[in-house]
Every structure is written in C-alpha cells, then in structure tokens.
Design a protein around this motif. Structure first.
Motif, short mmCIF file in Angstrom:
data_model
loop_
_atom_site.label_atom_id
_atom_site.label_comp_id
_atom_site.label_asym_id
_atom_site.label_seq_id
_atom_site.Cartn_x
_atom_site.Cartn_y
_atom_site.Cartn_z
N LYS A 1 29.78 27.52 44.93
CA LYS A 1 28.85 28.37 44.17
C LYS A 1 29.61 29.46 43.41
N LEU A 2 30.63 30.03 44.05
CA LEU A 2 31.44 31.04 43.37
C LEU A 2 32.12 30.45 42.14
N GLN A 3 32.61 29.24 42.28
CA GLN A 3 33.32 28.59 41.17
C GLN A 3 32.37 28.29 40.01
N GLU A 4 31.14 27.93 40.34
CA GLU A 4 30.23 27.41 39.32
C GLU A 4 29.26 28.43 38.75
N LYS A 5 28.96 29.51 39.49
CA LYS A 5 27.86 30.40 39.08
C LYS A 5 28.31 31.85 38.93
N SER A 6 28.14 32.37 37.71
CA SER A 6 28.48 33.76 37.43
C SER A 6 27.64 34.71 38.29
N LYS A 7 26.38 34.38 38.47
CA LYS A 7 25.48 35.21 39.27
C LYS A 7 26.01 35.38 40.70
N GLU A 8 26.55 34.30 41.24
CA GLU A 8 27.08 34.33 42.61
C GLU A 8 28.36 35.19 42.66
N ARG A 9 29.18 35.06 41.64
CA ARG A 9 30.41 35.87 41.60
C ARG A 9 30.09 37.36 41.53
N LYS A 10 29.10 37.70 40.73
CA LYS A 10 28.71 39.12 40.59
C LYS A 10 28.08 39.64 41.87
N LYS A 11 27.29 38.80 42.51
CA LYS A 11 26.63 39.19 43.76
C LYS A 11 27.64 39.43 44.88
N LYS A 12 28.59 38.51 45.03
CA LYS A 12 29.57 38.59 46.11
C LYS A 12 30.79 39.45 45.74
N LYS A 13 30.94 39.70 44.43
CA LYS A 13 32.13 40.42 43.93
C LYS A 13 33.42 39.69 44.34
N LEU A 14 33.34 38.37 44.27
CA LEU A 14 34.47 37.50 44.58
C LEU A 14 34.58 36.42 43.52
N PHE A 15 35.76 35.87 43.37
CA PHE A 15 35.96 34.74 42.45
C PHE A 15 37.15 33.92 42.93
N LEU A 16 37.34 32.76 42.32
CA LEU A 16 38.43 31.87 42.71
C LEU A 16 39.54 31.85 41.66
N ILE A 17 40.77 31.78 42.13
CA ILE A 17 41.92 31.56 41.25
C ILE A 17 42.61 30.29 41.72
N GLU A 18 42.95 29.45 40.76
CA GLU A 18 43.61 28.18 41.06
C GLU A 18 44.99 28.14 40.42
N ALA B 1 45.19 47.87 25.92
CA ALA B 1 43.92 47.51 26.56
C ALA B 1 43.18 46.48 25.73
N VAL B 2 42.30 45.77 26.38
CA VAL B 2 41.35 44.86 25.73
C VAL B 2 39.95 45.27 26.17
N PHE B 3 39.08 45.52 25.21
CA PHE B 3 37.68 45.85 25.52
C PHE B 3 36.80 44.67 25.11
N ILE B 4 35.91 44.28 26.01
CA ILE B 4 34.93 43.24 25.70
C ILE B 4 33.58 43.91 25.49
N ALA B 5 33.09 43.85 24.26
CA ALA B 5 31.81 44.48 23.93
C ALA B 5 30.69 43.45 24.00
N ASN B 6 29.59 43.83 24.64
CA ASN B 6 28.41 42.95 24.76
C ASN B 6 28.82 41.55 25.20
N PRO B 7 29.44 41.43 26.39
CA PRO B 7 30.00 40.15 26.83
C PRO B 7 28.95 39.04 26.96
N LYS B 8 29.39 37.84 26.60
CA LYS B 8 28.54 36.66 26.75
C LYS B 8 29.03 35.75 27.87
N SER B 9 30.23 36.02 28.36
CA SER B 9 30.81 35.20 29.43
C SER B 9 31.37 36.11 30.52
#
Length: 265
Positions: free
Chosen positions: A17-34, A143-151
């Motif tokens: 779920k973390l790998q596939e869903k942004s909502k899950e990553r934001k909720k858990k504040k975790l992500f995967l690195i490969e 720095a890099v700023f992302i404005a109004n992110p879509k991803s």
C-alpha cells in the motif's frame, strides 16, 4: 534475524500500500526506497530508516550491515516477496522503509547569501519531476521548490527517474502564493519561463539571488507567476515547435545562470 517468505504476510501487504498509494504514504509518513544507490543517497541526506528488507541470495547480510554501519533493523525476504514490492524491473535485492521528511518552506536554510533556486509549478508527470531534480543536482542548486504539486515526491517513479536526486536536493513544497511571498521576503528575483511579455533568457542577469520558474509544457505558468516575476523570460525557438521538455528548458536557463556566476558577467 526475522524472515518473511509469504506475499500474503500482513506487513508485506502494508508495504504494498505504501508503494502504490500516496494517501497511505502521507498517512503513515513512510515510503519505500529501492536500490543501493538511492538508499546510499538517503543515508547521506540523514533520512531515518525504519526497516531494511533484503534478499540474501542477491545481497549479503554483510553488505547490508556495511551499508548502514551495522545499525539497522533488517528482515530477510524471499525473491517472491521482493518482486511483489519492487517497482523497477532490475533486481538489486534491497528495499528500505523510510520516514518521510517535512518539505515546509520554513525548513529551508540557504548556505549562501546568493541562492539559485528552481521552482516547478504544477508538473504532473513524475518522470519530468525526476528529470528536474537531476538537473538541479547537476547544477548544485541551493533549493528546489515545488509549487501546487500534482505528484507525491515519494512516488516510486519520481525516486527512480531522479536516480535518487529527491534526496540530494534541498526541497520545499507550497502554493504558488506561499512561495512568491517567501521569495519576496528574501529579496530573491523571480524569472518566469513563459512566452508572454518575455525577454530572451540570455539577456538577463542572474548573478544576484535568483529563482527560475518553470511550468507545464501544456499550459505553462499560471498568471500569478507572470504578474509577480521580476522578468518573464523565454528560450528562442528556431524550429517548427514553440516549446521543449520542461527539464531541458530548466537546464538551459539554470546553466546560463551558473555560467554568469562563474565568470561574474
């Protein structure tokens, strides 16, 4: 050391779920690195690692421990489990569960009084974001700023396409309005890449604190950037089309800014 061999394991399903869903990553504040390179860059960037999963037939326990100086919570997984979690086709045999960082503007700290910044507004394609981050790393931007992110920046495709440069850049996320306010407060000049009411990019001076702003190839920048810019700029087209890939455009302008700074033009 714990082992997981079943793709039906509850923890593995959570990681899927973390790998596939942004909502899950934001909720858990975790992500995967490969992958070893990307994991190494995240280690260098002081990310906090929760768990390392690895296939012992592909990468040894010693290699994993060496990567983390022996300080890691590791789980041995089967090739089948790895393939269930892996995003890439290539097989490096290691995946990390990592704590997300806060990309607030308030966390930005410039190491110089004369920063050079890339701003990307509403870029939708993860591959383009990844390419922009690679460009920013190559130019050693402040720095890099992302404005109004879509991803989601921790999208596996962004991590892959940036070849880990999501970890090498100082990044902030905000609305266009928030970022413009930040830039104005810091007295950073804004150069918006747009065809409307613009000057050729090479005619401008980027030696002082500078932000280069790029938008989508389809619709360009929103009105607020064109209106608030110190100067709108364009790259003269000599062929039949009137635009280029956003990361190519950004690279052309950024390296002109770097050239000017190096030779103090």
């Amino acid at each position: 050391m714990k082992q997981i061999t079943s793709i039906h394991n509850s923890y593995i399903k959570e990681l899927q779920k973390l790998q596939e869903k942004s909502k899950e990553r934001k909720k858990k504040k975790l992500f995967l690195i490969e992958g070893k390179r990307e994991i190494s860059l995240a280690i260098k960037a002081n990310y906090d690692f929760e768990t390392i999963l690895f296939v012992e037939e592909i990468i040894t326990k010693k290699e994993v421990l060496d990567l983390f100086n022996g300080k890691t919570n590791s789980i041995i997984i089967s090739k089948e489990v790895y393939q269930k979690l892996a995003y890439r086709g290539s097989t490096e045999g290691i995946i990390a569960v990592v704590k997300a960082k806060d990309f607030s503007l308030q966390n930005i700290k410039f190491q110089t009084k004369n920063p050079l910044i890339l701003i990307a507004e509403s870029i939708e394609k993860p591959g383009n974001i990844g390419a922009l981050l690679r460009t920013a790393d190559a130019a050693n931007l402040d720095a890099v700023f992302i404005a109004n992110p879509k991803s989601d920046l921790y999208n596996a495709n962004i991590i892959r396409s940036s070849i880990g440069c999501v970890f090498t850049n100082q990044i902030a996320i905000g609305t266009s309005e928030e970022i413009i306010t930040f830039l104005q407060e810091k007295e950073i000049s804004i150069y918006a890449a747009t065809l409307q009411n613009s000057n050729e990019y090479y005619k401008e001076n980027y030696i002082k604190p500078t932000a280069i702003v790029v938008g989508t190839e389809a619709t360009g920048l929103s009105d607020i950037w064109r209106e608030k810019a110190t100067q709108n700029i364009n790259i003269p087209m000599q062929g039949e089309i009137d635009s280029m890939n956003v990361s190519v455009s950004a690279a052309i302008i950024l390296f002109e800014a770097k050239r000017q700074r190096e030779f103090k033009i």
